[in-house]
Structure formats: structure tokens, C-alpha cells
Design a protein around this motif. Structure first.
Motif, mmCIF file in Angstrom:
data_model
loop_
_atom_site.group_PDB
_atom_site.id
_atom_site.type_symbol
_atom_site.label_atom_id
_atom_site.label_comp_id
_atom_site.label_asym_id
_atom_site.label_seq_id
_atom_site.Cartn_x
_atom_site.Cartn_y
_atom_site.Cartn_z
ATOM 1 N N PHE A 48 21.899 -10.873 -41.669
ATOM 2 C CA PHE A 48 21.046 -11.056 -41.891
ATOM 3 C C PHE A 48 21.041 -12.939 -42.049
ATOM 4 O O PHE A 48 22.100 -13.829 -41.838
ATOM 5 C CB PHE A 48 21.655 -10.734 -43.848
ATOM 6 C CG PHE A 48 21.191 -9.669 -43.781
ATOM 7 C CD1 PHE A 48 20.208 -9.017 -44.825
ATOM 8 C CD2 PHE A 48 22.614 -8.685 -44.439
ATOM 9 C CE1 PHE A 48 20.013 -7.819 -45.382
ATOM 10 C CE2 PHE A 48 22.739 -7.631 -45.400
ATOM 11 C CZ PHE A 48 20.676 -6.958 -45.818
ATOM 12 N N SER A 84 18.034 -16.636 -41.068
ATOM 13 C CA SER A 84 16.960 -16.973 -41.257
ATOM 14 C C SER A 84 16.554 -18.345 -39.776
ATOM 15 O O SER A 84 17.710 -19.248 -39.286
ATOM 16 C CB SER A 84 16.077 -18.180 -42.670
ATOM 17 O OG SER A 84 16.695 -16.667 -44.008
ATOM 18 N N ALA A 94 14.874 -13.692 -43.600
ATOM 19 C CA ALA A 94 14.763 -13.799 -45.056
ATOM 20 C C ALA A 94 14.134 -15.382 -44.829
ATOM 21 O O ALA A 94 14.161 -16.181 -43.945
ATOM 22 C CB ALA A 94 16.028 -13.491 -46.078
ATOM 23 N N ARG A 95 12.901 -15.031 -45.343
ATOM 24 C CA ARG A 95 12.203 -16.164 -46.256
ATOM 25 C C ARG A 95 11.625 -17.128 -44.303
ATOM 26 O O ARG A 95 11.833 -18.132 -44.222
ATOM 27 C CB ARG A 95 12.726 -17.029 -47.338
ATOM 28 C CG ARG A 95 13.492 -16.868 -48.672
ATOM 29 C CD ARG A 95 13.708 -17.781 -48.987
ATOM 30 N NE ARG A 95 14.947 -18.480 -48.395
ATOM 31 C CZ ARG A 95 15.943 -18.221 -48.936
ATOM 32 N NH1 ARG A 95 16.609 -17.478 -49.998
ATOM 33 N NH2 ARG A 95 17.342 -19.111 -48.407
ATOM 34 N N ASP A 147 12.707 -8.745 -43.871
ATOM 35 C CA ASP A 147 12.104 -8.761 -45.223
ATOM 36 C C ASP A 147 11.437 -8.931 -46.041
ATOM 37 O O ASP A 147 10.783 -9.833 -45.799
ATOM 38 C CB ASP A 147 13.901 -9.319 -46.178
ATOM 39 C CG ASP A 147 14.432 -8.415 -47.343
ATOM 40 O OD1 ASP A 147 13.634 -7.663 -47.385
ATOM 41 O OD2 ASP A 147 15.496 -9.169 -47.850
ATOM 42 N N ASP A 148 10.683 -7.779 -47.011
ATOM 43 C CA ASP A 148 9.735 -8.826 -47.503
ATOM 44 C C ASP A 148 9.935 -10.048 -48.462
ATOM 45 O O ASP A 148 10.988 -10.632 -48.693
ATOM 46 C CB ASP A 148 9.209 -8.032 -48.605
ATOM 47 C CG ASP A 148 10.342 -7.335 -49.523
ATOM 48 O OD1 ASP A 148 11.454 -8.038 -49.899
ATOM 49 O OD2 ASP A 148 10.329 -6.323 -50.015
ATOM 50 N N GLN A 149 8.669 -9.979 -48.921
ATOM 51 C CA GLN A 149 8.869 -11.780 -50.169
ATOM 52 C C GLN A 149 10.019 -11.572 -51.104
ATOM 53 O O GLN A 149 10.502 -12.425 -51.111
ATOM 54 C CB GLN A 149 7.333 -12.032 -50.509
ATOM 55 C CG GLN A 149 6.698 -12.251 -49.319
ATOM 56 C CD GLN A 149 7.408 -13.895 -48.556
ATOM 57 O OE1 GLN A 149 7.368 -14.451 -49.162
ATOM 58 N NE2 GLN A 149 6.767 -13.394 -47.138
ATOM 59 N N GLN A 150 9.945 -10.679 -51.521
ATOM 60 C CA GLN A 150 10.998 -10.673 -52.683
ATOM 61 C C GLN A 150 12.598 -10.292 -52.537
ATOM 62 O O GLN A 150 13.588 -9.983 -53.088
ATOM 63 C CB GLN A 150 11.071 -9.122 -53.725
ATOM 64 C CG GLN A 150 9.316 -9.162 -54.259
ATOM 65 C CD GLN A 150 8.255 -8.588 -53.743
ATOM 66 O OE1 GLN A 150 8.608 -8.348 -52.625
ATOM 67 N NE2 GLN A 150 6.576 -10.136 -53.846
ATOM 68 N N GLN A 151 12.816 -10.364 -50.861
ATOM 69 C CA GLN A 151 14.261 -10.349 -50.351
ATOM 70 C C GLN A 151 14.335 -8.661 -50.822
ATOM 71 O O GLN A 151 16.233 -8.996 -50.686
ATOM 72 C CB GLN A 151 15.052 -11.072 -50.644
ATOM 73 C CG GLN A 151 13.824 -12.465 -49.973
ATOM 74 C CD GLN A 151 14.755 -13.497 -50.121
ATOM 75 O OE1 GLN A 151 16.188 -13.523 -49.622
ATOM 76 N NE2 GLN A 151 14.178 -15.101 -50.772
ATOM 77 N N THR A 152 14.109 -7.969 -50.466
ATOM 78 C CA THR A 152 14.306 -6.562 -51.188
ATOM 79 C C THR A 152 16.089 -6.328 -50.842
ATOM 80 O O THR A 152 16.768 -5.793 -51.038
ATOM 81 C CB THR A 152 13.656 -5.186 -51.329
ATOM 82 O OG1 THR A 152 12.088 -5.820 -51.560
ATOM 83 C CG2 THR A 152 14.160 -3.800 -52.024
ATOM 84 N N GLY A 196 18.022 -7.454 -49.021
ATOM 85 C CA GLY A 196 19.049 -9.253 -48.660
ATOM 86 C C GLY A 196 19.537 -8.788 -49.951
ATOM 87 O O GLY A 196 20.873 -9.163 -50.508
ATOM 88 N N ARG A 197 19.226 -8.619 -51.242
ATOM 89 C CA ARG A 197 19.179 -9.005 -52.260
ATOM 90 C C ARG A 197 20.221 -7.138 -52.603
ATOM 91 O O ARG A 197 21.029 -7.101 -53.735
ATOM 92 C CB ARG A 197 17.948 -8.452 -53.756
ATOM 93 C CG ARG A 197 17.082 -9.694 -53.914
ATOM 94 C CD ARG A 197 16.620 -9.771 -54.963
ATOM 95 N NE ARG A 197 16.819 -8.485 -55.509
ATOM 96 C CZ ARG A 197 14.768 -7.845 -55.445
ATOM 97 N NH1 ARG A 197 14.189 -8.561 -55.013
ATOM 98 N NH2 ARG A 197 14.706 -6.536 -56.159
#
Length: 182
Positions: free
Chosen positions: A80, A82, A113-114, A136-141, A143-144
């Protein structure tokens, strides 16, 4: 005769001006490993380890990859990161070295992410990232699901999908892989 010569000349010119095939997109599906080499063994994960969250991510070339398909028969390291993360950039050379050392034995998969696609591509080119990478998507699915607060986070998953460790340094990933790969 003139028609034949003209045709030959046209074919030669066409062959000389044909565009070379496009290079594979860095971080795309062409970076996925080949078959697991015969004779490779892995030590079992700790019995208290929990199941890793499964996910599907689109790679930089648009192909989708599912984590459980990657960890089916070999370890998976989920990176993970950025493009704007200074520590991610400083850890990347060691991660590249590990991905090369364990090529075809361990799958490395980056999850950005981001980031924008342009920033991600710049990072991949600058650091010559050799493994597949998704965004990852905007909601950081994704990563969460791995409790990512800030990058970097490096998740080591044993064959079969058992989450061994969540780490923040490439050296720690190297130690974990030496313990796992027989």
C-alpha cells in the motif's frame, strides 16, 4: 516488371515504417508472475493468524486481479503506497530488490491510494516498479480492509490467504519472507 518492382518497393517501405508493438504498461498484468517453480515450499503460517481480506483491483492496464487468486499457491505481499509519500519512495528500491529476489515464488501487488493516474504512472516510471499495481477507489475500500491509516503499509499474506503481518518497512518484509519461503 515495373509493377512488380513498384510493389516490392511499396512493401519494403511499409515494413520499414511499421510501428513497433507498444511496450507493456508498467504496473499492468504483464508483470504478474509465471507458474510457481517446482520444488518451492513454504513454511506454515502461525496458527493464530487471521484470514486476509480478499479484494479485486483494476491494474494500470485495466485488467482486474483478485488477491485470493494470487495467494492461492504462493505468498502475496500487498504494498500500500502513494506517489506523494516520501517514505514509500525511499522504501521502493528495497521492495523492487525483494520482488526480483523472490520472482515467481512470491507475488508483489501494489495498491496506490489517493493518487491520480498521472501521478501513479510517474511514480511507477521513476522507481521502475516491477510488479503489478492497482489504484484503490476513492473510499479506499481495499486499504480500509487492511486497516491502512497512512502509507506505507506492507501486508504479507501466506499461501491460502492467511495474513501474517502488516509492516511498514521493506526490511521487515524481507525478514518475514525469509521465515516463510522454504
Amino acid at each position: 516488371m515495373r509493377t512488380t518492382l513498384a510493389l516490392l518497393l511499396a512493401l519494403l517501405l511499409a515494413a520499414c515504417t511499421a510501428a513497433p508493438p507498444p511496450a507493456p504498461v508498467r504496473g499492468g498484468s504483464a508483470a504478474l508472475p509465471g507458474p510457481l517453480p517446482s520444488g518451492v515450499t513454504f513454511r506454515p503460517p502461525p496458527p493464530e493468524a487471521a484470514a486476509a481480506p480478499d479484494f479485486t483491483v483494476p491494474l494500470t492496464d485495466g485488467a482486474k486481479v483478485t488477491a485470493s487468486a494470487l495467494w492461492k499457491d504462493r505468498p502475496l505481499v500487498v504494498v500500500f503506497f502513494s506517489s506523494w509519500c516520501a517514505k514509500c519512495g525511499s522504501e521502493q528500491a528495497k521492495l523492487t530488490e525483494l520482488a526480483t529476489t523472490y520472482q515467481d515464488k512470491v507475488v508483489f501487488l501494489g495498491v496506490a491510494a489517493r493518487d491520480t493516474e498521472a501521478d501513479l504512472r510517474g511514480y511507477l516510471d521513476k522507481h521502475q516498479v516491477p510488479y503489478p499495481v492497482g489504484l484503490d477507489d476513492q473510499q479506499q475500500t481495499i486499504g480500509r480492509g487492511y486497516a491502512l491509516a497512512e502509507p506505507p503499509l506492507l501486508a504479507v499474506v501466506a499461501p491460502g490467504g492467511v495474513l501474517i503481518k502488516g509492516l511498514t518497512s521493506a526490511n521487515a518484509v524481507g525478514d518475514a519472507l525469509r521465515q516463510l519461503v522454504g
